[in-house]
Motif scaffolding. Structure first.
Motif, PDB file in Angstrom:
ATOM      1  N   UNK A  67       3.970  -1.718  -9.106  1.00 33.19           N
ATOM      2  CA  UNK A  67       3.899  -1.216  -7.734  1.00 33.19           C
ATOM      3  C   UNK A  67       5.198  -0.595  -7.234  1.00 33.19           C
ATOM      4  N   UNK A  68       6.291  -0.940  -7.882  1.00 35.64           N
ATOM      5  CA  UNK A  68       7.590  -0.433  -7.454  1.00 35.64           C
ATOM      6  C   UNK A  68       8.350  -1.460  -6.641  1.00 35.64           C
ATOM      7  N   UNK A  69       9.593  -1.126  -6.381  1.00 41.47           N
ATOM      8  CA  UNK A  69      10.505  -2.047  -5.706  1.00 41.47           C
ATOM      9  C   UNK A  69      10.295  -2.112  -4.201  1.00 41.47           C
ATOM     10  N   UNK A  70       9.534  -1.193  -3.648  1.00 37.67           N
ATOM     11  CA  UNK A  70       9.423  -1.102  -2.186  1.00 37.67           C
ATOM     12  C   UNK A  70       8.001  -1.321  -1.678  1.00 37.67           C
ATOM     13  N   UNK A  71       7.175  -1.970  -2.459  1.00 34.61           N
ATOM     14  CA  UNK A  71       5.786  -2.218  -2.070  1.00 34.61           C
ATOM     15  C   UNK A  71       5.680  -3.560  -1.337  1.00 34.61           C
ATOM     16  N   UNK A  72       4.819  -3.660  -0.327  1.00 36.04           N
ATOM     17  CA  UNK A  72       4.669  -4.928   0.399  1.00 36.04           C
ATOM     18  C   UNK A  72       4.270  -6.108  -0.492  1.00 36.04           C
ATOM     19  N   UNK A  73       3.474  -5.869  -1.530  1.00 39.56           N
ATOM     20  CA  UNK A  73       3.118  -6.970  -2.434  1.00 39.56           C
ATOM     21  C   UNK A  73       4.339  -7.445  -3.235  1.00 39.56           C
ATOM     22  N   UNK A  74       5.222  -6.523  -3.546  1.00 37.75           N
ATOM     23  CA  UNK A  74       6.477  -6.904  -4.203  1.00 37.75           C
ATOM     24  C   UNK A  74       7.305  -7.757  -3.250  1.00 37.75           C
ATOM     25  N   UNK A  75       7.324  -7.364  -1.986  1.00 34.16           N
ATOM     26  CA  UNK A  75       8.038  -8.160  -0.976  1.00 34.16           C
ATOM     27  C   UNK A  75       7.447  -9.564  -0.884  1.00 34.16           C
ATOM     28  N   UNK A  76       6.120  -9.655  -0.911  1.00 35.14           N
ATOM     29  CA  UNK A  76       5.471 -10.962  -0.879  1.00 35.14           C
ATOM     30  C   UNK A  76       5.892 -11.833  -2.048  1.00 35.14           C
ATOM     31  N   UNK A 106      10.619  -3.932   6.405  1.00 39.53           N
ATOM     32  CA  UNK A 106      11.129  -3.111   7.507  1.00 39.53           C
ATOM     33  C   UNK A 106      11.101  -1.620   7.180  1.00 39.53           C
ATOM     34  N   UNK A 107      10.972  -1.270   5.902  1.00 41.44           N
ATOM     35  CA  UNK A 107      11.024   0.145   5.518  1.00 41.44           C
ATOM     36  C   UNK A 107       9.683   0.751   5.137  1.00 41.44           C
ATOM     37  N   UNK A 108       8.649  -0.053   4.981  1.00 41.73           N
ATOM     38  CA  UNK A 108       7.356   0.526   4.605  1.00 41.73           C
ATOM     39  C   UNK A 108       6.753   1.238   5.806  1.00 41.73           C
ATOM     40  N   UNK A 109       5.978   2.308   5.539  1.00 38.20           N
ATOM     41  CA  UNK A 109       5.268   2.944   6.653  1.00 38.20           C
ATOM     42  C   UNK A 109       4.267   1.952   7.248  1.00 38.20           C
ATOM     43  N   UNK A 110       4.139   1.972   8.528  1.00 40.87           N
ATOM     44  CA  UNK A 110       3.219   1.066   9.242  1.00 40.87           C
ATOM     45  C   UNK A 110       3.423  -0.391   8.830  1.00 40.87           C
ATOM     46  N   UNK A 111       4.625  -0.917   9.022  1.00 39.71           N
ATOM     47  CA  UNK A 111       4.887  -2.296   8.587  1.00 39.71           C
ATOM     48  C   UNK A 111       4.029  -3.307   9.339  1.00 39.71           C
ATOM     49  N   UNK A 112       3.688  -4.377   8.652  1.00 38.90           N
ATOM     50  CA  UNK A 112       2.945  -5.471   9.267  1.00 38.90           C
ATOM     51  C   UNK A 112       3.950  -6.346  10.010  1.00 38.90           C
ATOM     52  N   UNK A 113       3.915  -6.366  11.328  1.00 36.52           N
ATOM     53  CA  UNK A 113       4.917  -7.137  12.071  1.00 36.52           C
ATOM     54  C   UNK A 113       4.873  -8.633  11.753  1.00 36.52           C
ATOM     55  N   UNK A 114       3.698  -9.158  11.379  1.00 39.47           N
ATOM     56  CA  UNK A 114       3.604 -10.578  11.034  1.00 39.47           C
ATOM     57  C   UNK A 114       4.407 -10.883   9.771  1.00 39.47           C
ATOM     58  N   UNK A 115       4.359  -9.980   8.789  1.00 36.52           N
ATOM     59  CA  UNK A 115       5.139 -10.173   7.565  1.00 36.52           C
ATOM     60  C   UNK A 115       6.629 -10.085   7.862  1.00 36.52           C
ATOM     61  N   UNK A 116       7.007  -9.151   8.720  1.00 34.60           N
ATOM     62  CA  UNK A 116       8.409  -9.023   9.101  1.00 34.60           C
ATOM     63  C   UNK A 116       8.882 -10.300   9.799  1.00 34.60           C
ATOM     64  N   UNK A 117       8.098 -10.809  10.725  1.00 38.09           N
ATOM     65  CA  UNK A 117       8.465 -12.038  11.441  1.00 38.09           C
ATOM     66  C   UNK A 117       8.555 -13.225  10.498  1.00 38.09           C
ATOM     67  N   UNK A 118       7.621 -13.319   9.575  1.00 43.37           N
ATOM     68  CA  UNK A 118       7.643 -14.403   8.598  1.00 43.37           C
ATOM     69  C   UNK A 118       8.914 -14.343   7.758  1.00 43.37           C
ATOM     70  N   UNK A 119       9.295 -13.144   7.327  1.00 43.61           N
ATOM     71  CA  UNK A 119      10.515 -12.993   6.533  1.00 43.61           C
ATOM     72  C   UNK A 119      11.764 -13.310   7.348  1.00 43.61           C
ATOM     73  N   UNK A 120      11.785 -12.867   8.583  1.00 48.31           N
ATOM     74  CA  UNK A 120      12.923 -13.190   9.452  1.00 48.31           C
ATOM     75  C   UNK A 120      13.063 -14.698   9.598  1.00 48.31           C
ATOM     76  N   UNK A 121      11.953 -15.369   9.834  1.00 48.09           N
ATOM     77  CA  UNK A 121      11.957 -16.816  10.018  1.00 48.09           C
ATOM     78  C   UNK A 121      12.424 -17.525   8.749  1.00 48.09           C
ATOM     79  N   UNK A 122      11.884 -17.120   7.608  1.00 44.86           N
ATOM     80  CA  UNK A 122      12.238 -17.759   6.335  1.00 44.86           C
ATOM     81  C   UNK A 122      13.711 -17.537   5.999  1.00 44.86           C
ATOM     82  N   UNK A 123      14.192 -16.317   6.202  1.00 48.73           N
ATOM     83  CA  UNK A 123      15.597 -16.027   5.955  1.00 48.73           C
ATOM     84  C   UNK A 123      16.484 -16.865   6.866  1.00 48.73           C
TER      85      UNK A 123
END
Length: 187
Positions: A67-76, A106-123
């Protein structure tokens, strides 16, 4: 089955599913990655961190390749691996993976804000583990703002963010603010 407290049953089914994915000709690497990820999640929930880590790493490698380094599933996959590393005390490597996931979200087109919030919280939580309360507080406040906007004030994830923020504030000796956050989390 995972939600019913039957994680051992889920593990057995995930193992069987992975066996099937690995025998299909031609194999679908993304199915194999999903199978490894699901099995790793079940193992992680049972505290089998070593095997879970190995499977999460394999799933991440497959997703990066397919999928590449910048895919949301890779982020997951970065997030999943980071959670297991954190559970084992590997805070710095966990932080690196949480940061990669957040950067992707944060860089994908049309980011899922829930995923962003989850990552912020986990970090933020892994930063707390490392004594970096200032940055953790900032990230938790961002996660809370996103969650309140997207999920509304009564969602359980709001309580998670408020509780985490209250813990960070309390550790900084800001007890009145911490109490306010904890009270909001309980409301």
């Amino acid at each position: 089955l995972r939600g019913l407290g039957r994680i051992g049953d889920a593990e057995a089914l995930y193992r069987r599913a992975l066996e099937i994915y690995e025998k299909v000709i031609p194999p679908n690497p993304l199915d194999i990655a999903r199978g490894r990820n699901n099995l790793a999640s079940a193992l992680n929930a049972q505290g089998y961190y070593g095997e879970a880590e190995r499977l999460f790493r394999e799933a991440l490698d497959i997703r990066k390749k397919e999928l590449g380094l910048k895919h949301p599933d890779t982020a997951g996959s970065h997030n999943n691996l980071a959670g297991t590393l954190r559970a084992q005390g590997g805070y710095k490597e966990a932080e690196d993976h949480f940061r990669r996931a957040l950067d992707i979200y944060q860089k994908v087109p049309n980011p899922d804000p829930r995923s962003t919030a989850l990552s912020l919280n986990a970090l933020a939580l892994v930063l707390v583990d490392q004594g970096q309360a200032g940055e953790a507080e900032s990230l938790l406040r961002r996660a809370l703002a996103i969650r309140e906007k997207v999920l509304g004030p009564d969602h359980p994830d709001i309580a998670e963010s408020l509780s985490g923020l209250g813990g960070v504030l309390g550790n900084q000796g800001r007890h009145a603010e911490a109490e306010e956050m904890h009270r909001r989390a309980l409301a």
